[in-house]
Design an enzyme around this catalytic site. Structure first.
Site, short mmCIF file in Angstrom:
data_model
loop_
_atom_site.label_atom_id
_atom_site.label_comp_id
_atom_site.label_asym_id
_atom_site.label_seq_id
_atom_site.Cartn_x
_atom_site.Cartn_y
_atom_site.Cartn_z
N SER A 198 0.84 -1.19 0.00
CA SER A 198 0.00 0.00 0.00
C SER A 198 0.88 1.25 0.00
O SER A 198 1.66 1.45 -0.93
CB SER A 198 -0.96 -0.05 1.19
N GLU A 329 -9.36 -5.13 -4.14
CA GLU A 329 -8.73 -4.04 -3.40
C GLU A 329 -9.75 -3.03 -2.86
O GLU A 329 -9.54 -2.41 -1.82
CB GLU A 329 -7.73 -3.30 -4.31
N HIS A 426 -7.72 -5.81 0.32
CA HIS A 426 -6.46 -5.08 0.49
C HIS A 426 -5.77 -5.55 1.77
O HIS A 426 -6.37 -5.59 2.83
CB HIS A 426 -6.81 -3.59 0.59
#
Length: 510
Positions: A198, A329, A426
């Site tokens: 990320s 995601e 995610h």
């Protein structure tokens, strides 16, 4: 207990049991492998008081240092309670926040080094999470490192006095420490792989373009992040001025450093919320579109140019890269934040407009599936494609003619947690990559009894790339087709031209 000596300091670590190797027999699993862990080693001076907004200065270590427990984490506002159900983010108080952790199989060796940078949208995160502890990598003959770096305004503010990109400066300082000191821990400073997830991956996208980071790492792994999240200097400076104005002080590092930490943290969150709603203000347009105010910015120093321009010019052509995303995601940012049920069609259009889409209505229509036209599903699809899949696509294309290989992965295993609502969300790949599925942190956030075939495949691919710059499948651009390593419940499969039609369609609307 184990010790190492660097400069004028003796550092005491502790011996720990590493997780069993994925796929190990019952007998092998019963024989726990020992590795040595060193926690909380300062790589730079404490960024507190007048130093809060200053560039990192080398740590001054003397005498003996006990490195048997994690050190302080970066100053930050904790995640909302709902997010902590799927994110492990331990916070530890203290001043020596610029510290790192090292796991090593042998302090006398010369092993490959893996440096991992945590995510958290540049506002949250901790190098002390057991989800990404490096013990299993050490058991595989790799020296693993995690670190803490400044977050929020302390990490991302840019001011006209030259203050900028402290989060990247901190990461570079940590990599310089690795270059200079990792040999004492059994690591090879000429074989350093930097990885991140990320915001950590977005940081690496920036570091690939930074002249100050050149030569500090020799390969890179980017999980759920690429090179888009860098903003213009003008916008970053405008936010810096607004931040100082809100606090009633001059926009200088010295003036801001005189304020109490609690005041800095409160203003950091308030200004981020303000800028996030300022898409109509040209000064902040690209910041609002990226939804992260305190991300890296072009400053003429750490980042002289936008990373995408640097990538197009082939500046990082000698660095092999493994990069990829998860299947779902967007779910963490929509359903995971309670936005799904109340989403409307206008919310989807607004999200596309704020993100800078040339035709927001057309993008909202593209994001809508006739089989499930719920606006919450459309918002999830838009977030997934616009924030993660398209930046990945752009990164890959800009490296097409590089001499160093670029490998793509996709993580598609859907978690049954929350009734399967979040899918392959995610961050979900991290406990598989680190073989940390049996830690309490992972059991609490990702669930129990996670598929061991997937652990073996994901951890094995990362170990292979860190050691050999090859995860076990062909580079993305290798012939007439594209190649992707797919990580699912069955382990590793290889797909050709995966998502090509879908991504090409979305590209036309970017």
């Amino acid at each position: 207990m184990s010790t190492v000596e660097i400069a004028d300091c003796i550092i005491r670590g502790r011996t720990i049991d590493a997780p069993a190797s994925p796929g190990a027999s019952a007998d092998e699993a019963d024989k726990a492998q020992k590795v040595t862990a060193f926690y909380g080693i300062p790589y730079a001076q404490a960024p507190t008081g007048e130093r809060r907004f200053f560039p990192p200065a080398p740590a001054r270590l003397q005498g003996e240092l006990s490195a048997e427990t994690y050190g302080p984490t970066a100053a930050q506002n904790q995640y909302p309670e709902a997010a902590l159900a799927i994110v492990d983010n331990p916070l530890i108080a203290g001043n020596e926040r610029l510290n790192l952790n090292v796991w090593t199989p042998d302090t006398a060796g010369k092993a490959p080094v893996y440096v991992f940078i945590h995510g958290g949208a540049y506002r949250h995160g901790s190098g002390a999470s057991e989800t990404w502890n490096g013990a299993s990598f050490a058991a595989q003959g790799i020296v693993a490192v995690t670190l803490n770096y400044r977050l929020g305004a302390e990490g991302g503010i840019q001011l006209e006095d030259g203050t900028s990109n402290n989060m990247l400066r901190d990461q570079i300082a940590a990599l310089e420490w690795v270059r200079d000191q990792i040999a004492a821990f059994g690591g090879d400073p000429e074989h350093v792989v930097v990885g991140g997830e990320s915001a950590g991956a977005m940081s690496i996208g920036a570091l690939l373009a930074s002249p100050k980071a050149k030569g500090l790492f020799h390969a890179a792994i980017l999980e759920s992040g690429a090179a888009h999240n860098v903003v213009r200097k003008e916008g970053a400076v405008a936010v810096g001025k607004r931040f100082a104005e809100s606090l009633g002080v001059e926009p200088t590092a010295e003036a801001l450093g005189s304020l109490p930490e609690e005041q800095i943290l409160q203003a950091s969150a308030e200004i981020e919320a303000e800028i996030g709603q300022a898409a109509g203000d040209e000064r902040y347009a690209d910041l609002a579109g990226h939804s992260m105010t305190w991300q890296p910015s072009i400053d003429g120093d750490v980042l002289p140019q936008h990373p995408l321009d640097v990538l197009s010019a082939g500046e990082a052509l000698d660095v092999p890269v493994l990069i990829g995303t998860n299947q779902d995601e967007g779910t963490m940012f929509v359903a995971g934040q309670g936005l799904y049920e109340d989403a409307t069609a206008e919310h989807v259009v607004k999200a596309a407009r704020v993100a800078g889409a040339a035709d927001p209505e057309a993008v909202a229509k593209l994001a809508t599936d006739e089989a499930n036209p719920h606006p919450g599903a459309s918002l999830t699809t838009f977030t997934d494609m616009w924030k993660f899949q398209l930046p990945l696509r752009d990164f890959l294309k800009r490296r097409k003619n590089y001499s160093a290989p670029t490998y793509r992965y996709k993580f598609t295993w859907a978690s049954p947690k929350f009734g399967g609502l979040l899918g392959a969300y995610h961050m979900l790949e991290l406990p598989f990559v680190f073989n940390s599925v049996d830690t309490q942190a992972t059991k609490a956030t990702a669930g129990e009894d996670l598929p061991k075939t997937l652990v073996a495949a994901a951890h094995g691919a990362w170990v292979s790339f860190i050691k050999n710059f090859d995860p076990g499948w062909k580079p993305y651009f290798d012939a007439e087709t594209t190649t992707t390593g797919v990580l699912d419940a069955n382990g590793l499969t290889v797909a050709e031209d995966l998502d090509e039609e879908l991504l090409s369609t979305w590209e036309d609307y970017r």
